[in-house]
Design a protein around this motif. Structure first.
Motif, mmCIF file in Angstrom:
data_model
loop_
_atom_site.group_PDB
_atom_site.id
_atom_site.type_symbol
_atom_site.label_atom_id
_atom_site.label_comp_id
_atom_site.label_asym_id
_atom_site.label_seq_id
_atom_site.Cartn_x
_atom_site.Cartn_y
_atom_site.Cartn_z
ATOM 1 N N MET A 115 0.848 -1.184 0.000
ATOM 2 C CA MET A 115 0.000 0.000 0.000
ATOM 3 C C MET A 115 0.881 1.230 0.000
ATOM 4 S SD MET A 115 -3.015 -0.910 2.628
ATOM 5 C CE MET A 115 -4.137 -2.260 2.299
ATOM 6 N N HIS A 116 0.343 2.328 -0.521
ATOM 7 C CA HIS A 116 1.102 3.576 -0.539
ATOM 8 C C HIS A 116 0.525 4.531 0.498
ATOM 9 C CE1 HIS A 116 3.431 6.920 -1.981
ATOM 10 N NE2 HIS A 116 2.325 7.634 -2.024
ATOM 11 N N LEU A 117 1.427 5.160 1.234
ATOM 12 C CA LEU A 117 1.022 6.082 2.296
ATOM 13 C C LEU A 117 1.263 7.513 1.836
ATOM 14 C CD1 LEU A 117 0.150 5.270 5.215
ATOM 15 C CD2 LEU A 117 2.469 5.774 5.926
ATOM 16 N N SER A 118 0.312 8.411 2.087
ATOM 17 C CA SER A 118 0.502 9.824 1.705
ATOM 18 C C SER A 118 1.348 10.543 2.750
ATOM 19 C CB SER A 118 -0.846 10.526 1.569
ATOM 20 O OG SER A 118 -1.357 10.842 2.859
ATOM 21 N N ILE A 119 1.824 11.705 2.386
ATOM 22 C CA ILE A 119 2.474 12.595 3.348
ATOM 23 C C ILE A 119 1.359 13.209 4.206
ATOM 24 C CG2 ILE A 119 3.717 14.816 3.469
ATOM 25 C CD1 ILE A 119 5.210 13.771 0.919
ATOM 26 N N PRO A 120 1.588 13.391 5.529
ATOM 27 C CA PRO A 120 0.488 13.867 6.375
ATOM 28 C C PRO A 120 0.021 15.293 6.047
ATOM 29 C CG PRO A 120 2.523 13.685 7.642
ATOM 30 C CD PRO A 120 2.791 13.091 6.308
ATOM 31 N N ILE A 121 -1.269 15.519 6.242
ATOM 32 C CA ILE A 121 -1.852 16.858 6.095
ATOM 33 C C ILE A 121 -2.343 17.266 7.478
ATOM 34 C CG2 ILE A 121 -3.802 18.155 5.113
ATOM 35 C CD1 ILE A 121 -3.814 16.080 2.823
ATOM 36 N N VAL A 122 -2.025 18.484 7.906
ATOM 37 C CA VAL A 122 -2.516 18.965 9.195
ATOM 38 C C VAL A 122 -3.374 20.205 8.961
ATOM 39 C CG1 VAL A 122 -1.884 19.824 11.498
ATOM 40 C CG2 VAL A 122 -0.515 18.039 10.416
ATOM 41 N N ILE A 123 -4.575 20.187 9.532
ATOM 42 C CA ILE A 123 -5.495 21.309 9.413
ATOM 43 C C ILE A 123 -5.779 21.799 10.837
ATOM 44 C CG2 ILE A 123 -7.777 22.039 8.591
ATOM 45 C CD1 ILE A 123 -7.680 19.406 6.824
#
Lengths: 175, 125
Positions: A115-123
């Motif tokens: 599986m491919h993991l995205s770079i984290p997004i912080v809101i």
């Protein structure tokens, strides 16, 4: 395995990964309860740290917390007292989300292939709500748009007298 | 004394790795930082680096692409690379090692685990 039982397994993986993270790098107490389904209209939060994954299954793992907790957990991770919500705090929340999601992904990969993991997004904001809107060009919402009718499977945690939640959206790909 | 290059898109993680190395008693003279594989490649070639610590999932150039590019550049091929990443699967570990990584540490890690992995490449006080 049914999608429901798989989600339960992934929630156990989320709990285990969060526990390991708090024992190794955060060093704060941690209590948790059973996961339950939560409609997105019920979610009100200050900070969201979100990582998505794709592969045979795709989904989102997101940390929902207050600014107070974000400051406490970032301070613990960095071993420095942080009192203002700076980019360093956001970075720390992103890394925490990333480490939890990364460990869950490793367990999923062992069972279901790469599986491919995205770079984290912080809101971050005040009293954020999270709603998945279709056909909207914002990255975070695009990530969520395919789940627009799905409730979050939310695991509640308490640490240092602050509540936080880790939510999961999961679906088999091409379905 | 050794110079260590830390490649990670999180400044917080770069800081944590530095603190853990310093607290563990491993001897390091200087840390050089890079925010992705591309910047890491430039700094690995232009500095006298003794050890490279590299994340996997990063923008612009991933950690594995950095390892492939650095090893195939033919420059400073003796510098050890240790992957420090949330990617803990056996396939990823094999992929990193077969492309030239010398060690692998999964995040989250304890100071003892970091010391144990890097102790093969750095001296202890």
């Amino acid at each position: 395995m049914t999608p429901e039982s798989m989600m339960e397994t992934v929630c156990l993986d989320i709990t285990e990964s969060t526990k390991t993270l708090f024992e190794t790098m955060i060093m704060m107490d941690l209590k948790y309860d059973e996961a339950s389904l939560v409609d997105d209209t019920q979610i009100k939060t200050d900070v969201i740290g979100m990582v998505s994954f794709t592969g045979k299954y795709h989904g989102v793992i997101a940390l929902f917390c207050s600014k107070t907790f974000a400051l406490k957990v970032a301070s613990a991770l960095l071993m420095t007292e942080l009192n203002e919500f700076t980019s360093e705090v956001k970075d720390a929340i992103g890394e925490i989300s990333n480490m939890i999601a990364g460990n869950v992904k490793t367990k999923l990969t062992a069972q279901y292939g790469d599986m491919h993991l995205s770079i984290p997004i912080v809101i971050a904001g005040e009293g954020l709500s999270i709603t998945a809107v279709n056909n909207h060009p914002v990255v975070a919402e695009t990530t969520l748009s395919c789940f627009s009718k799905d409730p979050w499977l939310m695991t509640p945690f308490v640490s240092n007298n602050e509540k936080f939640n880790i939510g999961l959206l999961l679906r088999e790909s091409n379905k | 004394m050794p110079k260590v290059l830390i490649i990670d898109d999180s400044a917080v993680m770069r800081k944590i790795i530095q603190r853990n190395i310093q607290q563990s008693g491993l001897l390091v003279d200087e840390f050089v930082e890079a925010g992705d594989g591309r910047e890491g490649l430039e700094k690995a070639i232009s500095n006298n680096i003794d050890l490279i610590l590299c994340d996997w999932n990063m923008p612009n150039m991933t950690g594995i692409d950095f390892v492939k590019a650095f090893r195939s550049s033919g420059q400073k091929s003796n510098i050890p690379i240790v992957m420090v990443t949330t990617e803990g699967g056996e396939t990823k570990i094999e992929e990193a090692k077969s492309n030239g990584a010398n060690g692998y540490l999964t995040k989250p890690f304890t100071p003892e685990q970091l010391k144990s992995k890097l102790g093969n490449f750095l001296l202890v006080k």
